[in-house]
Each structure stands twice: as C-alpha cells, then as structure tokens.
Design a protein around this motif. Structure first.
Motif, mmCIF file in Angstrom:
data_model
loop_
_atom_site.group_PDB
_atom_site.id
_atom_site.type_symbol
_atom_site.label_atom_id
_atom_site.label_comp_id
_atom_site.label_asym_id
_atom_site.label_seq_id
_atom_site.Cartn_x
_atom_site.Cartn_y
_atom_site.Cartn_z
ATOM 1 N N LYS A 33 0.831 -1.214 0.000
ATOM 2 C CA LYS A 33 0.000 0.000 0.000
ATOM 3 C C LYS A 33 0.860 1.256 0.000
ATOM 4 O O LYS A 33 1.911 1.304 0.628
ATOM 5 C CB LYS A 33 -0.874 0.013 1.260
ATOM 6 C CG LYS A 33 -1.960 -1.044 1.256
ATOM 7 C CD LYS A 33 -3.091 -0.588 2.173
ATOM 8 C CE LYS A 33 -4.359 -1.379 1.928
ATOM 9 N NZ LYS A 33 -4.235 -2.797 2.321
ATOM 10 N N VAL A 34 0.412 2.279 -0.699
ATOM 11 C CA VAL A 34 1.106 3.571 -0.684
ATOM 12 C C VAL A 34 0.127 4.659 -0.239
ATOM 13 O O VAL A 34 -1.087 4.505 -0.409
ATOM 14 C CB VAL A 34 1.674 3.946 -2.080
ATOM 15 C CG1 VAL A 34 2.696 2.923 -2.540
ATOM 16 C CG2 VAL A 34 0.556 4.095 -3.102
ATOM 17 N N ASN A 35 0.673 5.720 0.365
ATOM 18 C CA ASN A 35 -0.209 6.847 0.725
ATOM 19 C C ASN A 35 0.176 8.132 -0.010
ATOM 20 O O ASN A 35 -0.414 9.173 0.192
ATOM 21 C CB ASN A 35 -0.225 7.068 2.235
ATOM 22 C CG ASN A 35 1.109 7.587 2.758
ATOM 23 O OD1 ASN A 35 2.101 7.580 2.047
ATOM 24 N ND2 ASN A 35 1.126 8.031 4.004
ATOM 25 N N THR A 36 1.248 8.033 -0.830
ATOM 26 C CA THR A 36 1.696 9.204 -1.588
ATOM 27 C C THR A 36 2.093 8.759 -2.992
ATOM 28 O O THR A 36 2.623 7.660 -3.164
ATOM 29 C CB THR A 36 2.928 9.853 -0.914
ATOM 30 O OG1 THR A 36 2.673 9.991 0.480
ATOM 31 C CG2 THR A 36 3.239 11.202 -1.513
ATOM 32 N N VAL A 37 1.807 9.616 -3.963
ATOM 33 C CA VAL A 37 2.265 9.356 -5.333
ATOM 34 C C VAL A 37 2.884 10.637 -5.849
ATOM 35 O O VAL A 37 2.314 11.726 -5.697
ATOM 36 C CB VAL A 37 1.078 8.929 -6.238
ATOM 37 C CG1 VAL A 37 1.509 8.907 -7.707
ATOM 38 C CG2 VAL A 37 0.551 7.562 -5.808
ATOM 39 N N PHE A 38 4.091 10.509 -6.400
ATOM 40 C CA PHE A 38 4.767 11.684 -6.974
ATOM 41 C C PHE A 38 5.067 11.428 -8.451
ATOM 42 O O PHE A 38 5.748 10.468 -8.801
ATOM 43 C CB PHE A 38 6.069 11.970 -6.214
ATOM 44 C CG PHE A 38 6.953 12.994 -6.888
ATOM 45 C CD1 PHE A 38 6.497 14.293 -7.098
ATOM 46 C CD2 PHE A 38 8.231 12.670 -7.310
ATOM 47 C CE1 PHE A 38 7.308 15.250 -7.724
ATOM 48 C CE2 PHE A 38 9.049 13.618 -7.936
ATOM 49 C CZ PHE A 38 8.582 14.902 -8.140
ATOM 50 N N ILE A 39 4.530 12.292 -9.297
ATOM 51 C CA ILE A 39 4.823 12.188 -10.732
ATOM 52 C C ILE A 39 5.528 13.471 -11.151
ATOM 53 O O ILE A 39 4.949 14.556 -11.084
ATOM 54 C CB ILE A 39 3.536 11.978 -11.560
ATOM 55 C CG1 ILE A 39 2.796 10.732 -11.059
ATOM 56 C CG2 ILE A 39 3.875 11.849 -13.054
ATOM 57 C CD1 ILE A 39 1.482 10.439 -11.771
ATOM 58 N N GLY A 40 6.789 13.355 -11.520
ATOM 59 C CA GLY A 40 7.583 14.525 -11.893
ATOM 60 C C GLY A 40 9.052 14.168 -11.912
ATOM 61 O O GLY A 40 9.419 13.017 -12.128
ATOM 62 N N SER A 41 9.941 15.164 -11.728
ATOM 63 C CA SER A 41 11.408 15.047 -11.703
ATOM 64 C C SER A 41 12.023 15.096 -13.099
ATOM 65 O O SER A 41 11.321 15.006 -14.106
ATOM 66 C CB SER A 41 11.878 13.772 -10.994
ATOM 67 O OG SER A 41 11.929 12.679 -11.889
ATOM 68 N N CYS A 42 13.365 15.189 -13.145
ATOM 69 C CA CYS A 42 14.041 15.221 -14.445
ATOM 70 C C CYS A 42 14.005 13.858 -15.120
ATOM 71 O O CYS A 42 14.365 13.738 -16.282
ATOM 72 C CB CYS A 42 15.477 15.727 -14.298
ATOM 73 S SG CYS A 42 16.492 14.730 -13.204
ATOM 74 N N THR A 43 13.565 12.822 -14.401
ATOM 75 C CA THR A 43 13.421 11.511 -15.014
ATOM 76 C C THR A 43 12.094 11.418 -15.774
ATOM 77 O O THR A 43 12.048 10.937 -16.900
ATOM 78 C CB THR A 43 13.443 10.397 -13.941
ATOM 79 O OG1 THR A 43 14.473 10.672 -13.014
ATOM 80 C CG2 THR A 43 13.654 9.038 -14.555
ATOM 81 N N ASN A 44 11.033 11.893 -15.167
ATOM 82 C CA ASN A 44 9.696 11.734 -15.744
ATOM 83 C C ASN A 44 8.835 12.985 -15.557
ATOM 84 O O ASN A 44 7.691 12.891 -15.097
ATOM 85 C CB ASN A 44 8.969 10.543 -15.081
ATOM 86 C CG ASN A 44 9.446 9.192 -15.591
ATOM 87 O OD1 ASN A 44 9.799 8.315 -14.805
ATOM 88 N ND2 ASN A 44 9.461 9.009 -16.905
ATOM 89 N N GLY A 45 9.385 14.145 -15.904
ATOM 90 C CA GLY A 45 8.604 15.374 -15.746
ATOM 91 C C GLY A 45 8.348 16.074 -17.061
ATOM 92 O O GLY A 45 8.192 17.280 -17.117
ATOM 93 N N ARG A 46 8.340 15.297 -18.152
ATOM 94 C CA ARG A 46 8.124 15.885 -19.478
ATOM 95 C C ARG A 46 6.716 15.558 -19.990
ATOM 96 O O ARG A 46 6.023 14.718 -19.437
ATOM 97 C CB ARG A 46 9.200 15.387 -20.445
ATOM 98 C CG ARG A 46 10.553 16.048 -20.200
ATOM 99 C CD ARG A 46 11.673 15.338 -20.934
ATOM 100 N NE ARG A 46 11.977 14.089 -20.280
ATOM 101 C CZ ARG A 46 12.963 13.929 -19.371
ATOM 102 N NH1 ARG A 46 13.733 14.925 -19.052
ATOM 103 N NH2 ARG A 46 13.147 12.771 -18.784
#
Ligand code: SF4
Lengths: 467, 201
Positions: free
Chosen positions: A339-352
């Motif tokens: 289970k997760v309680n946070t999701v982060f979508i971004g950064s120089c890896t996947n922020g395009r």
C-alpha cells in the motif's frame, strides 16, 4: 581510419590537449548551473579575480530549492534555500550568464530546461554540478555531472581535465510490450547490471526498442545511466532527435542548421568499432518495474514478490536486511499488495509532456484512492502550459491530484514537498535512497503510468490491468 | 592560491586514528554558500559543547595550540565523505600541513587543490613528530617543501616524499585552474577552429 564509437567521435572533437598518460584537456560546449552546487565556485572565481570565460555557453536556473506552490512568488521560506537561490541570481546577473528566474515561464528543472530551450544539441559536451546531467546524453552529447571545484574550473576556462572512460554498449532489442516504457527499460538495465555495473564506462544505448523511443523517453533512459554507475549515457542522434531540436530557441537556424545536420548525421558508432563491455536485453522481456529496496538496483517486475536477504550473496545480504527493515517490508509479500499513501509524478526523469500524457491516460475518468496524496509536478513552466492546453491538468485535478508549479519537488528533500516519516510513495523520480524524499520516507520507483495506477488503487499496481 | 612557502609553526598532536571528514567539518555546516569562514567550525563536535562553549581539553582549544599551522595525526586522516569542505575548513583555520602515516585518497588530492601539504611518513617518524608536537608552544616545527625536509624543535631532520608535479604546483601557488589558464593559447586556438567547424555551439 579505424572504426570509432559514438563516444570516441564526440570525445575526439573536443580534445584540446592530450598528455602522455592520457589525461586530456576537454572543451565544454554547455555548462548548466543550479543553485545548490555553484555558490562556492563563483566565490572561488571572485576570490582569485577570475572571470567567467564563456558566459554565452552557460545557463543557470534555480530548481532544487524552489517551492512548487503559487505562493512561491512571495519568496522561499527556508532561509538556506532562499539564500542559495538569491546567490545564484546575483552570480548570474554579475557574470552575464543566461538566467531563468523562478518568475519566468521557462524556469524548471535544469535538465528539462536545457533541451527544451535548444541549449543541448547533438555532439556537444554538456556538464552541470549535478549527477543527472546524464539526461542530455539522449541527444548524442557527452553529458555528465561534476563537483564544485570542476564547476569553478569550467566557469573559468570552459574546459575540464579528464581521463577518457571506457565504452559500454547496452542494446535493447525488439519491441516493448504494452504498458512498458522508457522508465522500465532503464530500471531493468540497472536491475541487471547493479549500481556499479557501469562504473568507469560511458554507456551507449542502442537497439530497436531505443530507436523507437521519443526524445522524452530517451532522456528518461539516459537520466538513470548514472544510477547504474556509468559516467554518462548516450544515444546516437537520428531523425527523432533532429525533429525535436529543430526550431528550439537556441538551436541553429538556416545555413547553420544545415551544417549542423551534416555533422550530426556522422555521429553514430562505426561498423566494427569495439566496446569494452556489452549487455543485451530483449525488449519483449521487460515488464513494468518497481523498486522494493533503498537502491535503484533493487528493481523487480511488478508481478514479483519482495525478496529475502537469503536470496542474495556477500555484502548484499546485510544491505537487503537493512533496506527491508527501512522499507518496512516482509519477504514474500507480492509487490502489488504494497500500500502507498503518496504518489509523486515529476522530476528530471519523468517530468516531461509525454510522462504526463501517460499518467493522464490512466487517471482519465477515475478517482484517486481515499487517503492517497498525489503530487503531479511538471519539469518546467512550458511543460505545465502545454499540459494545461492539452487538458491533462484538468484530468489530474478531476481525479483528485495536486497539479503544481515546476521544480525538483519531491524528488529530493530540499524544498517543502517532502515525505513524512513512515509515508510510502510510488515515485517517478530516480533515487530511492534512505531519506531521499524526506526523513524516514519510503520510496518505490516506478513509471508515470504505474504511479497513476497506484494513485487509483492505493497500492503498487500493474498498470496493464488499467489499460 | 597562495604560494606554499616554508612553514614554521606550532604543530597540534592529534593521535586519534581515522579522523574522518565528518569530524573535520560536520554535515551541519555543508549548507553554506561559502568556502571561507569554515575555520570556526573545524572539528566542531570535538571542539565545542552543545551550548557552544569550548571544550578545554580539545587540543586546538588549549592556549599553546590555538594558532597551530600543522597537524600531526593518527593513521587514515580524512576518510569518509568526499566533501571538499574539509580542506576548506582546515585552510580557513590556518592549517598548512598535515602529517600522518596515511590519508584517504580524495582528501589527499583535495588538500593540494587547496594549498595544504599532506605528508606521509612511517610510524616511527610520525611518533617522533607526535612527541615533538606534544611539547606545545615552544616547540616550533619547520617544514621546507623545496628541500622536502621537516626540522623538529630539537633540530632533528626528517625528509619526506612528495609528487614532483604537486610540489611544483604548491610552490608556485598553481591550482588546477591556474594550470589550465597557462594553456590559454591552446584553448583560444581550439575555440577559433571550432567556431568555424561548429559555429552553432
Ligand atoms: S529532479 Fe531530482 S534528480 Fe533531477 S535535478 Fe532535481 S533533484 Fe536532481
């Protein structure tokens, strides 16, 4: 002439002098600067009465410390962070280097801004006081991180004293299965080689699966070359590259474009050139990946289970025990049950833009699970604009996610976007080290689609079930 | 970088082995934007109590050693994180030379980049210098880089090895940048040629 690799060709084009022991003085075409690693370099320069040698080839943008909420126009609350950004601004203005302030729509993560503005071009040498400089290798440029002393050296001379690395080829053959992305490729490679597998090498990624990637995807792959220990990652430029570069503000135009193109088209590894190391992975064999531990090499397909320390050997046995303890995981647990309680979508890896399209395709018409906080953070102001124009931002907001302003955000615990102790996060960033996203925070690295899937179910989820 | 002249000064004895860079300059002080001014936080945890009062027993707090320019240290000095703040802090305090039986690699290289001379000697020689350093203020040690010799307060002479190129750089006050700037003509020539070949850069 003996056959050369892509790396050999770009390297040779930048050697100013070569000593008998192989140490070279290398010319640097582009120097990217951010607020965290540059202050002492500018100070050293001033103390020695030296000038920035080529301000025109240097760009600066604050990203690590900047908040991603609209109230950031009022300044940065954290004193040290604020001082670092103010110092960068002052240094940039004093020395006449190109600067993108927080208030500029073009501001964003330095590794996203560089390519977006056309500063990064094929065949270049690109450096930055940041390990994820490897990102720019996607254009067929030698790009790597440097320390603060070297930042000062480049500012003062536009050169670096370097030893050449070894050549490594990583070939991803065939086609990727549905739901498998560039992030999964790069995680699978690190999973296969380990975090030291690329040490001392520059990796050239080749093969059909790489050729079929967009520039965004190629940047994702090269971004994490450093996580496999490599000095840099490289992909030979082709029509996809030229298409992306053409028309960017700082890309060549007119006759210069034609001249550039002629040279860029020679930038590939010659038939018969040799590599010091070769790894081949079948694209068809790669599944959506997820990390379970505190090293990027702790990566497995989402269909697998948490391993046990006894599955490993030597020093890794203790390291795994330690990381499972930190991650609060029990061996044998299916990854898809975590289970997760946070999701982060971004950064120089996947922020395009492509990353946000991928996430939106999963989030569209769905709702974020109760109790899950979802941060979606564009890598630059321009990516944000585009995502808003394409309606992606609305999809995110409708689903119950937070749509933010550009910056490094939750990739690292240096700005207000941080995990609390015990939080568990599905993150599209590149490092899952202890405390990386916040003290005692737990990170599972995944692709944007996988992150979006986890946002909906509240657990690590095989994105293919949602397509 | 200042030229490394002959150093004659007080040597602080620090016989502890494995003095790591976190002891030299604790992590807490890495957020600075300056490389100068770190001298007050050199050996911070060992030097100060929590209320910032000085620990009287720590060698650099003792009246005799407050102006030390040399450190005679136990084995493996400078191990741990590669932070360049460690030599910055030492230099800012006024340390010009560290003597030990061994140093961590990165730290060793960083010393030269910041005008500090690290000297490796064998255990017996370090023992002699440690004893000499313990004599305090009146025992001034002398280090002659040109002659590669250390003279104790008793007049005993110990010679040491140093890489010829690094020695040259210290004596001339040349840092990496200074060395590269000597090649300015080659850089300009390269820039001219590449401005023709790759004018879009
Ligand atoms: S997004 Fe993360 S990895 Fe990329 S530059 Fe920022 S902090 Fe570094």
């Amino acid at each position: 002439m003996s056959p050369k690799t892509l790396y050999d060709k770009i390297w040779d084009a930048h050697v100013i002098e070569r000593d008998d022991d192989g140490t070279c003085l290398i010319y640097i075409d582009r120097h990217l600067v951010h607020e965290v690693t540059s202050a002492q370099a500018f100070e050293g320069l001033r103390n020695a009465g030296r000038k920035v040698h080529a301000p025109d080839k240097t760009i600066a943008v604050p990203d690590h410390n900047v908040p991603t909420t609209p109230d950031r126009v009022n300044g940065i609350e954290n004193e040290q962070g604020r001082i670092q950004v103010e110092t960068l601004e002052k240094n940039a203005l004093d020395t006449g280097i190109h600067y993108y302030p927080v208030s500029d729509i073009r501001q964003g993560i330095v590794h996203i801004v560089g390519p977006e503005q056309g500063w990064t071009l094929p065949g270049m040498t690109v450096v930055c006081g940041d390990s994820h400089t490897a990102t720019h290798g996607a254009f067929g440029a030698i790009a790597h991180g440097i320390g603060t002393s070297e930042v000062e050296h480049v500012l003062a001379t536009q050169t670096l004293i370097q030893q050449k690395s070894k050549n490594m080829k990583v070939e991803i053959t065939g086609k990727l299965a549905t739901g498998v992305t560039a992030k999964d490729i790069t995680m699978a490679v690190i999973g296969a080689t380990g975090t030291a597998g690329g040490t001392g090498h520059v990796i050239e990624y080749t093969g059909e699966a790489i050729r079929n990637l967009s520039m965004e995807g190629r940047m994702t792959v090269c971004n994490m070359a450093i996580e496999g220990g490599a000095r840099a990652g490289l992909i030979a430029p082709d029509e996809t590259t030229f298409e992306y570069v053409k028309g960017r503000p700082h890309a060549p135009k007119g006759a210069q474009w034609e001249a550039a193109l002629t040279w860029w088209k020679t930038l590939f590894t010659d038939e018969g050139a040799t590599y010091d190391k070769i790894l081949t992975i079948r694209g068809e064999d790669i599944a959506p990946m997820v990390t379970w531990g505190t090293s990027p090499e702790d990566a497995l397909p989402i269909t697998a289970s948490v391993p046990a320390p006894s599955d490993f050997q030597d020093g890794k046995v203790d390291a795994v025990a330690r990381s499972l303890d930190y991650m609060g995981l029990t061996p044998g647990t299916p990854l898809a049950e975590i289970k997760v309680n946070t999701v982060f979508i971004g950064s120089c890896t996947n922020g395009r833009i492509e990353d946000f399209r991928e996430a939106a395709s999963i989030l569209k018409g769905r709702k974020v699970a109760d109790g899950v906080r979802v941060l979606i953070v564009p890598g630059s102001g321009l990516v944000r604009l585009q995502a808003e124009e394409e309606g992606l931002a609305d999809i995110f907001r409708d689903a119950g996610a937070e749509w933010r302003l550009a910056g490094c955000s939750m990739c690292l615990a240096m700005n207000p976007d941080q995990l609390e102790p015990g939080d568990r996060c599905a993150s599209t960033s590149n490092r899952n080290f202890e405390g990386r996203q916040g003290r005692e925070g737990r990170t599972h690295l995944v692709s944007p689609g996988m992150a979006a899937a986890a946002a909906i179910t509240g657990r690590l989820t095989d994105v293919r079930e949602m397509m | 970088m200042d030229k490394f002249q002959k150093v004659t000064g007080v040597a602080a004895p620090m016989p502890l082995i494995n003095i790591d860079t976190d002891m030299i300059i604790p992590k807490l002080f890495l957020k600075t934007i300056k490389r100068s001014g770190l001298g007050v936080n050199l050996f911070d945890d060992m030097r100060y109590n929590l209320d910032r009062s000085e620990k009287p027993d720590f060698v650099l707090n003792k009246p005799a050693y407050r102006k030390s320019e040399i450190i005679v240290a136990g084995d493996n000095f400078g191990c741990g994180s590669s932070r360049e703040h460690a030599p910055w802090a030492l230099a800012d305090f006024g340390i010009k030379c560290v003597i030990s039986t061994s140093f961590a690699d990165i730290f060793f290289g960083n010393c030269f980049k910041n005008g500090i001379l690290p000297i490796v000697l064998d255990q017996a020689q370090v023992d002699v210098l440690m004893k000499d350093a313990e004599k305090g203020e009146n025992a001034r040690m002398s280090i002659d880089l040109e002659a590669q010799e250390i003279t104790t307060s008793d007049g005993d002479v110990i010679s040491f090895n140093v890489d010829a190129f690094k020695k040259h750089c210290l004596l001339e006050g040349l840092d990496d940048i200074g060395l590269t700037l000597v090649k300015k003509q080659s850089i300009s020539a390269f820039e001219e040629t590449s401005a023709q070949a790759r004018p879009w850069v």
